[in-house]
Design a protein around this motif. Structure first.
Motif, PDB file in Angstrom:
ATOM      1  N   UNK A   1       0.848  -1.204   0.000  1.00 33.82           N
ATOM      2  CA  UNK A   1       0.000   0.000   0.000  1.00 33.82           C
ATOM      3  C   UNK A   1       0.873   1.240   0.000  1.00 33.82           C
ATOM      4  N   UNK A   2       0.531   2.186  -0.852  1.00 31.90           N
ATOM      5  CA  UNK A   2       1.132   3.521  -0.827  1.00 31.90           C
ATOM      6  C   UNK A   2      -0.023   4.513  -0.777  1.00 31.90           C
ATOM      7  N   UNK A   3      -0.186   5.171   0.379  1.00 33.05           N
ATOM      8  CA  UNK A   3      -1.327   6.047   0.579  1.00 33.05           C
ATOM      9  C   UNK A   3      -1.084   7.477   0.138  1.00 33.05           C
ATOM     10  N   UNK A   4      -2.151   8.242   0.168  1.00 32.00           N
ATOM     11  CA  UNK A   4      -2.097   9.654  -0.190  1.00 32.00           C
ATOM     12  C   UNK A   4      -1.805  10.478   1.061  1.00 32.00           C
ATOM     13  N   UNK A   5      -0.828  11.378   0.960  1.00 35.66           N
ATOM     14  CA  UNK A   5      -0.481  12.270   2.074  1.00 35.66           C
ATOM     15  C   UNK A   5      -0.166  11.492   3.350  1.00 35.66           C
ATOM     16  N   UNK A   6       0.643  10.443   3.209  1.00 34.72           N
ATOM     17  CA  UNK A   6       0.996   9.643   4.376  1.00 34.72           C
ATOM     18  C   UNK A   6       1.840  10.453   5.363  1.00 34.72           C
ATOM     19  N   UNK A   7       1.573  10.250   6.634  1.00 34.86           N
ATOM     20  CA  UNK A   7       2.314  10.934   7.682  1.00 34.86           C
ATOM     21  C   UNK A   7       3.556  10.123   8.047  1.00 34.86           C
ATOM     22  N   UNK A   8       4.714  10.757   7.930  1.00 33.43           N
ATOM     23  CA  UNK A   8       5.978  10.126   8.281  1.00 33.43           C
ATOM     24  C   UNK A   8       6.737  11.090   9.180  1.00 33.43           C
ATOM     25  N   UNK A   9       7.280  10.591  10.286  1.00 28.23           N
ATOM     26  CA  UNK A   9       8.046  11.462  11.183  1.00 28.23           C
ATOM     27  C   UNK A   9       9.213  12.084  10.420  1.00 28.23           C
ATOM     28  N   UNK A  10       9.374  13.399  10.483  1.00 29.29           N
ATOM     29  CA  UNK A  10      10.454  14.052   9.735  1.00 29.29           C
ATOM     30  C   UNK A  10      11.847  13.637  10.189  1.00 29.29           C
ATOM     31  N   UNK A  11      11.944  13.024  11.370  1.00 32.60           N
ATOM     32  CA  UNK A  11      13.248  12.600  11.885  1.00 32.60           C
ATOM     33  C   UNK A  11      13.658  11.208  11.408  1.00 32.60           C
ATOM     34  N   UNK A  12      12.738  10.476  10.814  1.00 29.78           N
ATOM     35  CA  UNK A  12      13.056   9.122  10.370  1.00 29.78           C
ATOM     36  C   UNK A  12      13.986   9.152   9.171  1.00 29.78           C
ATOM     37  N   UNK A  13      14.981   8.312   9.184  1.00 29.73           N
ATOM     38  CA  UNK A  13      15.952   8.233   8.096  1.00 29.73           C
ATOM     39  C   UNK A  13      15.327   7.473   6.924  1.00 29.73           C
ATOM     40  N   UNK A  14      15.609   7.941   5.707  1.00 28.79           N
ATOM     41  CA  UNK A  14      14.979   7.382   4.512  1.00 28.79           C
ATOM     42  C   UNK A  14      15.198   5.874   4.402  1.00 28.79           C
ATOM     43  N   UNK A  15      16.411   5.425   4.676  1.00 28.37           N
ATOM     44  CA  UNK A  15      16.706   3.996   4.568  1.00 28.37           C
ATOM     45  C   UNK A  15      15.806   3.178   5.499  1.00 28.37           C
ATOM     46  N   UNK A  16      15.614   3.673   6.711  1.00 28.71           N
ATOM     47  CA  UNK A  16      14.783   2.957   7.674  1.00 28.71           C
ATOM     48  C   UNK A  16      13.320   2.933   7.243  1.00 28.71           C
ATOM     49  N   UNK A  17      12.871   4.019   6.612  1.00 30.82           N
ATOM     50  CA  UNK A  17      11.490   4.055   6.127  1.00 30.82           C
ATOM     51  C   UNK A  17      11.282   2.983   5.064  1.00 30.82           C
ATOM     52  N   UNK A  18      12.208   2.873   4.136  1.00 26.95           N
ATOM     53  CA  UNK A  18      12.082   1.874   3.077  1.00 26.95           C
ATOM     54  C   UNK A  18      12.184   0.468   3.661  1.00 26.95           C
ATOM     55  N   UNK A  19      13.012   0.283   4.665  1.00 32.00           N
ATOM     56  CA  UNK A  19      13.178  -1.021   5.295  1.00 32.00           C
ATOM     57  C   UNK A  19      11.883  -1.515   5.937  1.00 32.00           C
ATOM     58  N   UNK A  20      10.962  -0.600   6.269  1.00 30.22           N
ATOM     59  CA  UNK A  20       9.676  -1.009   6.821  1.00 30.22           C
ATOM     60  C   UNK A  20       8.932  -1.943   5.867  1.00 30.22           C
ATOM     61  N   UNK A  21       9.192  -1.802   4.575  1.00 29.45           N
ATOM     62  CA  UNK A  21       8.548  -2.677   3.609  1.00 29.45           C
ATOM     63  C   UNK A  21       8.955  -4.135   3.736  1.00 29.45           C
ATOM     64  N   UNK A  22      10.033  -4.396   4.450  1.00 28.43           N
ATOM     65  CA  UNK A  22      10.516  -5.777   4.619  1.00 28.43           C
ATOM     66  C   UNK A  22       9.999  -6.434   5.904  1.00 28.43           C
ATOM     67  N   UNK A  23       9.231  -5.709   6.712  1.00 27.75           N
ATOM     68  CA  UNK A  23       8.773  -6.256   7.982  1.00 27.75           C
ATOM     69  C   UNK A  23       7.966  -7.547   7.843  1.00 27.75           C
ATOM     70  N   UNK A  24       7.131  -7.719   6.801  1.00 32.12           N
ATOM     71  CA  UNK A  24       6.367  -8.968   6.720  1.00 32.12           C
ATOM     72  C   UNK A  24       7.224 -10.222   6.615  1.00 32.12           C
ATOM     73  N   UNK A  25       8.493 -10.072   6.285  1.00 34.16           N
ATOM     74  CA  UNK A  25       9.362 -11.227   6.070  1.00 34.16           C
ATOM     75  C   UNK A  25      10.242 -11.549   7.274  1.00 34.16           C
ATOM     76  N   UNK A  26      10.107 -10.774   8.367  1.00 33.75           N
ATOM     77  CA  UNK A  26      11.000 -10.968   9.509  1.00 33.75           C
ATOM     78  C   UNK A  26      10.211 -11.353  10.751  1.00 33.75           C
ATOM     79  N   UNK A  27      10.733 -12.284  11.547  1.00 31.80           N
ATOM     80  CA  UNK A  27      10.105 -12.560  12.840  1.00 31.80           C
ATOM     81  C   UNK A  27      10.111 -11.288  13.703  1.00 31.80           C
ATOM     82  N   UNK A  28       9.244 -11.262  14.667  1.00 30.32           N
ATOM     83  CA  UNK A  28       9.102 -10.099  15.541  1.00 30.32           C
ATOM     84  C   UNK A  28      10.438  -9.729  16.177  1.00 30.32           C
ATOM     85  N   UNK A  29      10.853  -8.470  15.998  1.00 28.42           N
ATOM     86  CA  UNK A  29      12.075  -7.885  16.557  1.00 28.42           C
ATOM     87  C   UNK A  29      13.368  -8.471  15.968  1.00 28.42           C
TER      88      UNK A  29
END
Length: 263
Positions: free
Chosen positions: A88-116
């Protein structure tokens, strides 16, 4: 248009309400696998509401009818499996301005990793690949708050691509992108479709929407037309829904929309 025996997304008797008012009513829709479908219509027609419903993002109390993803009721998918199958890519998504771009993109990989669990080599390789493809690798260490609107949009697109889902839903993905980067986005969509991915995008840019395979035209909370983008019936429905203030023309091998100007 031809009937897909098992569409990527199916809606039956779909209705969605907001603040007690029905925004969508009685929607029946089947979106073909492995193609790009654009959703268009006037402002307030219910386009974004429809896309969110297909993604299962509305509270259950506000939505009636059935949604199926790849032949299976959406509610029956385990959360992690669904997150890996539908991005999903939403319209006007809210992202913390302090989050690093690499970490934001890495969120897309969360479904493939065990918790933590930490990211693996595969996760890092995918993130680098999609950031390079979307032209945002050079900002990988930057806080997203330092980016322009268009640059931020490319980071969010990379996050959606990092999921590597079989179905991608994007609401106004071209917002803040200049024409060359809009062209890059279209080429990216075509590469995804060539790899068998189903792409569904809500677009205000009618000329870009006409480059899709199929088009869904939404008006007054319902489906006005669903057909191939090259079909004259689609062009007629598109002109009608915009009150004949645009006309569809062919330039070389592309269909475009131009405004009708009264002289």
């Amino acid at each position: 248009m031809p009937v897909d025996p098992q569409p990527a997304l199916l809606a039956g008797g779909l209705a969605v309400s907001a603040s007690g008012v029905e925004v969508l009513t009685g929607v029946d829709l089947a979106l073909r696998r492995g193609c790009w479908t654009s959703i268009v219509g006037p402002n307030g027609a219910g386009k974004s509401t429809l896309l969110k419903a297909l993604a299962g993002l509305h509270p259950r109390a506000t939505q009636r009818g059935r949604i199926e993803l790849l032949g299976r009721p959406l509610g029956q998918w385990p959360a992690r499996q669904r997150a890996a199958s539908l991005s999903w890519m939403g319209q006007n998504e809210t992202v913390s301005p302090d989050h690093v771009c690499y970490d934001i993109v890495m969120l897309g990989r969360l479904p493939y990793r065990p918790w933590l669990a930490p990211a693996c080599a595969r996760d890092h390789a995918v993130v680098e690949s999609v950031m390079r493809d979307t032209g945002c690798w050079q900002w990988r260490d930057h806080p997203v708050g330092r980016l322009s609107g268009g640059e931020r949009q490319r980071v969010l697109l990379a996050r959606a691509l990092a999921v590597q889902a079989g179905v991608m839903l994007m609401d106004e993905p071209l917002a803040n992108l200049d024409p060359p980067h809009q062209g890059d986005w279209m080429q990216m969509v075509r590469r995804c479709v060539a790899d068998g991915v189903t792409v569904v995008s809500v677009l205000h840019e009618i000329g870009m929407a006409l480059q899709a395979d199929d088009m869904v035209i939404v008006a007054a909370g319902g489906i006005r037309h669903h057909g191939a983008c090259a079909d004259p019936r689609t062009h007629a429905a598109l002109e009608a829904v915009f009150e004949h203030r645009i006309r569809i023309c062919q330039v070389d091998d592309m269909w475009i929309a131009v405004p009708r100007i009264a002289l």
